[in-house]
Design an enzyme around this catalytic site. Sequence first.
Site, PDB file in Angstrom:
ATOM      1  N   PRO A 163      -0.418  -2.114  -1.925  1.00  0.00           N
ATOM      2  CA  PRO A 163      -0.062  -1.235  -0.848  1.00  0.00           C
ATOM      3  C   PRO A 163      -0.395  -1.953   0.268  1.00  0.00           C
ATOM      4  O   PRO A 163      -1.381  -2.588   0.486  1.00  0.00           O
ATOM      5  CB  PRO A 163      -1.276  -0.058  -1.440  1.00  0.00           C
ATOM      6  CG  PRO A 163      -2.262  -0.712  -2.040  1.00  0.00           C
ATOM      7  CD  PRO A 163      -1.753  -1.895  -2.851  1.00  0.00           C
TER       8      PRO A 163
ATOM      9  N   CYS B 294      -9.500  -3.336   2.056  1.00  0.00           N
ATOM     10  CA  CYS B 294      -8.975  -3.392   3.244  1.00  0.00           C
ATOM     11  C   CYS B 294     -10.027  -3.930   4.263  1.00  0.00           C
ATOM     12  O   CYS B 294     -11.008  -3.109   4.391  1.00  0.00           O
ATOM     13  CB  CYS B 294      -8.157  -2.017   3.673  1.00  0.00           C
ATOM     14  SG  CYS B 294      -7.471  -2.157   5.432  1.00  0.00           S
TER      15      CYS B 294
ATOM     16  N   LYS C 227      -9.639  -0.787  -5.753  1.00  0.00           N
ATOM     17  CA  LYS C 227      -8.898  -2.167  -5.112  1.00  0.00           C
ATOM     18  C   LYS C 227     -10.308  -2.798  -4.219  1.00  0.00           C
ATOM     19  O   LYS C 227     -10.805  -1.788  -3.559  1.00  0.00           O
ATOM     20  CB  LYS C 227      -7.654  -1.763  -4.256  1.00  0.00           C
ATOM     21  CG  LYS C 227      -7.092  -3.044  -3.779  1.00  0.00           C
ATOM     22  CD  LYS C 227      -5.822  -3.158  -3.182  1.00  0.00           C
ATOM     23  CE  LYS C 227      -5.304  -4.452  -2.923  1.00  0.00           C
ATOM     24  NZ  LYS C 227      -6.107  -5.424  -2.263  1.00  0.00           N
TER      25      LYS C 227
ATOM     26  N   ASN D 103      -5.347 -10.871  -7.286  1.00  0.00           N
ATOM     27  CA  ASN D 103      -4.630 -10.476  -5.841  1.00  0.00           C
ATOM     28  C   ASN D 103      -4.939 -11.387  -4.768  1.00  0.00           C
ATOM     29  O   ASN D 103      -6.063 -11.963  -5.211  1.00  0.00           O
ATOM     30  CB  ASN D 103      -4.840  -9.181  -5.310  1.00  0.00           C
ATOM     31  CG  ASN D 103      -4.285  -8.922  -4.017  1.00  0.00           C
ATOM     32  OD1 ASN D 103      -4.623  -8.247  -3.051  1.00  0.00           O
ATOM     33  ND2 ASN D 103      -2.798  -9.262  -3.945  1.00  0.00           N
ATOM     34  N   GLY D 104      -3.936 -12.109  -4.123  1.00  0.00           N
ATOM     35  CA  GLY D 104      -4.256 -13.102  -2.957  1.00  0.00           C
ATOM     36  C   GLY D 104      -3.711 -14.415  -3.232  1.00  0.00           C
ATOM     37  O   GLY D 104      -3.718 -14.923  -4.159  1.00  0.00           O
TER      38      GLY D 104
ATOM     39  N   GLY E   4       1.160  -9.225  -2.433  1.00  0.00           N
ATOM     40  CA  GLY E   4       1.023  -8.331  -1.148  1.00  0.00           C
ATOM     41  C   GLY E   4       1.916  -9.141  -0.037  1.00  0.00           C
ATOM     42  O   GLY E   4       3.284  -8.816  -0.238  1.00  0.00           O
ATOM     43  N   ARG E   5       1.538  -9.791   0.740  1.00  0.00           N
ATOM     44  CA  ARG E   5       1.960 -10.201   2.093  1.00  0.00           C
ATOM     45  C   ARG E   5       3.358 -11.142   1.654  1.00  0.00           C
ATOM     46  O   ARG E   5       4.364 -11.261   2.579  1.00  0.00           O
ATOM     47  CB  ARG E   5       1.395 -11.108   3.010  1.00  0.00           C
ATOM     48  CG  ARG E   5      -0.001 -10.232   3.559  1.00  0.00           C
ATOM     49  CD  ARG E   5      -0.915 -11.076   4.399  1.00  0.00           C
ATOM     50  NE  ARG E   5      -1.779 -11.963   3.489  1.00  0.00           N
ATOM     51  CZ  ARG E   5      -2.334 -12.921   3.823  1.00  0.00           C
ATOM     52  NH1 ARG E   5      -2.408 -13.161   5.151  1.00  0.00           N
ATOM     53  NH2 ARG E   5      -3.146 -13.448   2.956  1.00  0.00           N
TER      54      ARG E   5
END
Length: 334
Positions: free
Chosen positions: A26, A110, A150, A211-212, A235-236
């Site tokens: 997200p 976040c 998350k 993630n990452g 993600g990005r």
Amino acid sequence: MFTFRERRSLLRIGSSCVDTRVVLAPMVGVTDLPFRHLCVRLGTRLAIAEMVSADTRLWSAPSARRRLAADSHGGPRWVQIVGNEPAQMAEGARRQAALGAGIIDINMGCPARNVCRKAAGSALLRDERLVGEILDAVVNAVPEVPVTLKMRTGWSPSDRNGVRIARIAEDCGIRALSVHGRTRACRFEGSAEYDTIRDIVAAVRLPVIANGDIDSAAKARAVLVHTGAAAVMIGRAAQGRPWLCGQIDAALATGAEPPQPARELVEQLMLGHLETLHGFYGETVGTRIARKHVGWYLGERAGARDFLRDFYRLDTAATQLAALGDYFSGARAA
């Protein structure tokens, strides 16, 4: 130690079981409904909606209503809420369940200042007691809906308390964890580290999603082998590449690297994406949202910098589509 090929490809979260090892993260202002639908068309099987405040008094705002818009791609509707008050988070979860959420994610990952200034998002990782109260309240509020978390690897490099947070989550009834390989203090700087994610995998019986900095099938394989995670979260790296999750998922399933999409297909996808954004947001907001997506799509293409400088000034749907069409025609001719 397991090897990559010994792991099953099914990701089970509560009663939901999806044949995938890749999840679209997200991202506020990125993974809106048009982008998620496009990613699903291109092979993504699990995508989490943009986070929404758990304060339901804010849900009447146009931006919140758009984020609450229901998916229709057939998979479980996975939504995310953010906040810092257990009772408010519980009520937000109940309302999301009433709207048809199939999985509810709690944002403690976040690092943005407008989230952390209110001690929400990853700022909560500093208060383990409050983490437990929030998780317990949300899980008990929606017993029929699996709740996921998350998180990051900890508050700071000197206090990587991710394993303790993960154990609290498991004790509270959380059904899966997504772990970004940076601490809250690191924000998005430096490189993600995966040793803490590996430690979390070893410490709990929950599915863990790593993630990452995962931007390719090769990187996804390496992270899965190193950590033992059940899946990876992109993600990005998916910005401007809505096909990326599907590509990586296919590569993990088959061992073969799928080809990059042809330039002509990418151009068609871009034009279709812009038309969808204009329709979903309306012309004024849609043209503004479209600018950043076009910037991500074009990346380092020849002549893109000069084109984008002019494109960012356009404020109507027609001029944006015409300018992009002209750019493509000129690029093909060149």
